[in-house]
Write a protein that holds these residues in place. Structure first.
Motif, PDB file in Angstrom:
ATOM      1  N   LYS A  72       0.845  -1.198   0.000  1.00  0.00           N
ATOM      2  CA  LYS A  72       0.000   0.000   0.000  1.00  0.00           C
ATOM      3  C   LYS A  72       0.879   1.247   0.000  1.00  0.00           C
ATOM      4  N   SER A  73       0.267   2.374  -0.223  1.00  0.00           N
ATOM      5  CA  SER A  73       1.040   3.623  -0.247  1.00  0.00           C
ATOM      6  C   SER A  73       1.557   3.913   1.163  1.00  0.00           C
ATOM      7  N   ASP A  74       2.738   4.466   1.242  1.00  0.00           N
ATOM      8  CA  ASP A  74       3.336   4.769   2.535  1.00  0.00           C
ATOM      9  C   ASP A  74       2.643   5.967   3.172  1.00  0.00           C
ATOM     10  N   VAL A  75       2.327   5.853   4.457  1.00  0.00           N
ATOM     11  CA  VAL A  75       1.738   7.002   5.159  1.00  0.00           C
ATOM     12  C   VAL A  75       2.622   7.453   6.317  1.00  0.00           C
ATOM     13  N   TRP A  76       3.716   6.723   6.587  1.00  0.00           N
ATOM     14  CA  TRP A  76       4.542   7.036   7.755  1.00  0.00           C
ATOM     15  C   TRP A  76       5.852   7.737   7.415  1.00  0.00           C
ATOM     16  N   GLY A  77       6.430   7.418   6.230  1.00  0.00           N
ATOM     17  CA  GLY A  77       7.770   7.920   5.937  1.00  0.00           C
ATOM     18  C   GLY A  77       8.798   7.031   6.626  1.00  0.00           C
ATOM     19  N   LYS A  78      10.077   7.326   6.413  1.00  0.00           N
ATOM     20  CA  LYS A  78      11.137   6.471   6.947  1.00  0.00           C
ATOM     21  C   LYS A  78      11.486   6.846   8.386  1.00  0.00           C
ATOM     22  N   GLY A  79      11.650   5.847   9.194  1.00  0.00           N
ATOM     23  CA  GLY A  79      12.131   6.060  10.559  1.00  0.00           C
ATOM     24  C   GLY A  79      11.138   6.743  11.485  1.00  0.00           C
ATOM     25  N   PHE A  80       9.854   6.606  11.177  1.00  0.00           N
ATOM     26  CA  PHE A  80       8.834   7.236  12.023  1.00  0.00           C
ATOM     27  C   PHE A  80       8.803   6.571  13.396  1.00  0.00           C
ATOM     28  N   THR A  81       8.727   7.367  14.457  1.00  0.00           N
ATOM     29  CA  THR A  81       8.512   6.818  15.805  1.00  0.00           C
ATOM     30  C   THR A  81       7.233   7.427  16.355  1.00  0.00           C
ATOM     31  N   GLY A  82       6.364   6.574  16.879  1.00  0.00           N
ATOM     32  CA  GLY A  82       5.068   7.057  17.345  1.00  0.00           C
ATOM     33  C   GLY A  82       4.548   6.221  18.496  1.00  0.00           C
ATOM     34  N   THR A  83       3.265   6.386  18.772  1.00  0.00           N
ATOM     35  CA  THR A  83       2.666   5.731  19.927  1.00  0.00           C
ATOM     36  C   THR A  83       1.349   5.058  19.575  1.00  0.00           C
ATOM     37  N   TYR A  84       0.956   4.130  20.428  1.00  0.00           N
ATOM     38  CA  TYR A  84      -0.375   3.528  20.314  1.00  0.00           C
ATOM     39  C   TYR A  84      -0.982   3.452  21.716  1.00  0.00           C
ATOM     40  N   ARG A  85      -2.295   3.367  21.781  1.00  0.00           N
ATOM     41  CA  ARG A  85      -2.965   3.268  23.077  1.00  0.00           C
ATOM     42  C   ARG A  85      -4.012   2.167  23.025  1.00  0.00           C
ATOM     43  N   PHE A  86      -4.344   1.654  24.194  1.00  0.00           N
ATOM     44  CA  PHE A  86      -5.407   0.666  24.299  1.00  0.00           C
ATOM     45  C   PHE A  86      -6.689   1.368  24.714  1.00  0.00           C
ATOM     46  N   ALA A  87      -7.778   1.134  23.978  1.00  0.00           N
ATOM     47  CA  ALA A  87      -9.073   1.633  24.423  1.00  0.00           C
ATOM     48  C   ALA A  87      -9.464   0.842  25.671  1.00  0.00           C
ATOM     49  N   SER A  88     -10.357   1.412  26.466  1.00  0.00           N
ATOM     50  CA  SER A  88     -10.726   0.755  27.733  1.00  0.00           C
ATOM     51  C   SER A  88     -11.447  -0.572  27.492  1.00  0.00           C
ATOM     52  N   ASN A  89     -11.952  -0.791  26.267  1.00  0.00           N
ATOM     53  CA  ASN A  89     -12.669  -2.041  26.014  1.00  0.00           C
ATOM     54  C   ASN A  89     -11.732  -3.235  25.792  1.00  0.00           C
ATOM     55  N   VAL A  90     -10.426  -3.003  25.704  1.00  0.00           N
ATOM     56  CA  VAL A  90      -9.472  -4.107  25.542  1.00  0.00           C
ATOM     57  C   VAL A  90      -9.172  -4.711  26.912  1.00  0.00           C
ATOM     58  N   PRO A  91      -9.475  -6.015  27.108  1.00  0.00           N
ATOM     59  CA  PRO A  91      -9.202  -6.630  28.424  1.00  0.00           C
ATOM     60  C   PRO A  91      -7.749  -6.414  28.833  1.00  0.00           C
ATOM     61  N   SER A  92      -7.575  -6.039  30.092  1.00  0.00           N
ATOM     62  CA  SER A  92      -6.204  -5.768  30.541  1.00  0.00           C
ATOM     63  C   SER A  92      -5.491  -7.090  30.801  1.00  0.00           C
ATOM     64  N   GLY A  93      -4.167  -7.006  31.098  1.00  0.00           N
ATOM     65  CA  GLY A  93      -3.413  -8.217  31.415  1.00  0.00           C
ATOM     66  C   GLY A  93      -2.880  -8.906  30.172  1.00  0.00           C
ATOM     67  N   TRP A  94      -3.015 -10.232  30.106  1.00  0.00           N
ATOM     68  CA  TRP A  94      -2.324 -11.040  29.103  1.00  0.00           C
ATOM     69  C   TRP A  94      -2.642 -10.626  27.683  1.00  0.00           C
ATOM     70  N   MET A  95      -3.887 -10.191  27.398  1.00  0.00           N
ATOM     71  CA  MET A  95      -4.207  -9.841  26.014  1.00  0.00           C
ATOM     72  C   MET A  95      -3.429  -8.604  25.584  1.00  0.00           C
ATOM     73  N   ARG A  96      -3.377  -7.585  26.448  1.00  0.00           N
ATOM     74  CA  ARG A  96      -2.611  -6.386  26.108  1.00  0.00           C
ATOM     75  C   ARG A  96      -1.124  -6.716  25.983  1.00  0.00           C
ATOM     76  N   SER A  97      -0.635  -7.582  26.853  1.00  0.00           N
ATOM     77  CA  SER A  97       0.797  -7.942  26.778  1.00  0.00           C
ATOM     78  C   SER A  97       1.108  -8.631  25.456  1.00  0.00           C
ATOM     79  N   ALA A  98       0.213  -9.522  25.023  1.00  0.00           N
ATOM     80  CA  ALA A  98       0.440 -10.245  23.758  1.00  0.00           C
ATOM     81  C   ALA A  98       0.424  -9.277  22.573  1.00  0.00           C
ATOM     82  N   ILE A  99      -0.510  -8.325  22.593  1.00  0.00           N
ATOM     83  CA  ILE A  99      -0.584  -7.343  21.505  1.00  0.00           C
ATOM     84  C   ILE A  99       0.677  -6.481  21.508  1.00  0.00           C
ATOM     85  N   SER A 100       1.109  -6.073  22.702  1.00  0.00           N
ATOM     86  CA  SER A 100       2.318  -5.237  22.793  1.00  0.00           C
ATOM     87  C   SER A 100       3.554  -5.989  22.322  1.00  0.00           C
TER      88      SER A 100
END
Ligand SMILES: [Zn+2]
Length: 215
Positions: free
Chosen positions: A34-62
């Protein structure tokens, strides 16, 4: 749009793919990118919405996000944050009431955009596992494997074309946990080829590397 796992159809195709998992032949033509939307060497962040079960599921995604964020290519690096202004949000949603570009039967859904935060959705009516824990007793899917597939789309990779399942984690067909390729937690040659084609090599692979993209 990258909705993963058209439920009934995906599995039928999956069965067929089991016949040819040993192939190491490289795809004749590179996979669609797909077309690039980040460019080279982009550093950014992600967050978990409150509906994502905490604990092992978040750890696996991370873990999945860390895997694709630490390659030798200049593809984006994402770190977790609690800030509401993250570059992307992970959600745990019911497919039937959350359309993934018209699809109401997705198992996972992800994409990145040039004008808004990326989305990564996991279906709350699917059974997920990390190999030890699980959300329910039915046919389970490895959350780290699926999250890595979806992060491939966030990195603007499309599904691998050559149907040899050993070639890529960014594939169309979901394999249930416990089946061959049901756990596929690292990038394979076709994934890496795609990242290389889009972003090239990271000029600095030996940390400490500059946090900001190299001009
Ligand atoms: Zn996918």
């Amino acid at each position: 749009m990258s909705a993963w796992g058209r439920r009934v159809l995906g599995l039928v195709i999956g069965g067929f793919l089991v016949i040819a998992p040993i192939s190491t032949a490289r795809a004749a033509a590179p996979d669609p990118i797909k077309s690039d939307v980040w460019g080279k060497g982009f550093t950014g962040t992600y967050r978990f919405a409150s509906n994502v079960p905490s604990g092992w599921m978040r750890s696996a995604i991370s873990r999945a996000i860390a895997t694709i964020s630490s390659t030798s290519y200049a593809n984006p690096t994402f770190r977790v944050t609690t800030s509401s202004t993250a570059n992307g949000t992970i959600q745990y949603l019911k497919p039937s009431s959350n359309s993934c570009d018209g699809d109401l039967s997705w198992r996972a859904c992800a994409d990145a955009y040039s004008d808004k935060p990326f989305r990564l959705w996991l279906a709350s009516d699917t059974c997920w596992t990390d190999g030890t824990n699980s959300t329910c007793g039915g046919t389970k899917y490895d959350v780290e494997t699926v999250a890595l597939n979806e992060m491939g789309h966030i990195n603007r990779l499309s599904h691998h074309v050559n149907p040899a399942y050993s070639d890529a984690v960014v594939q169309l067909t979901p394999y249930p946990y416990g089946q061959i390729y049901g756990t596929n937690r690292f990038l394979r040659w076709a994934d890496n080829d795609g990242l290389h084609a889009l972003y090239g090599h990271d000029p600095c692979t030996l940390p400490p590397c500059p946090l900001e993209p190299v001009p």
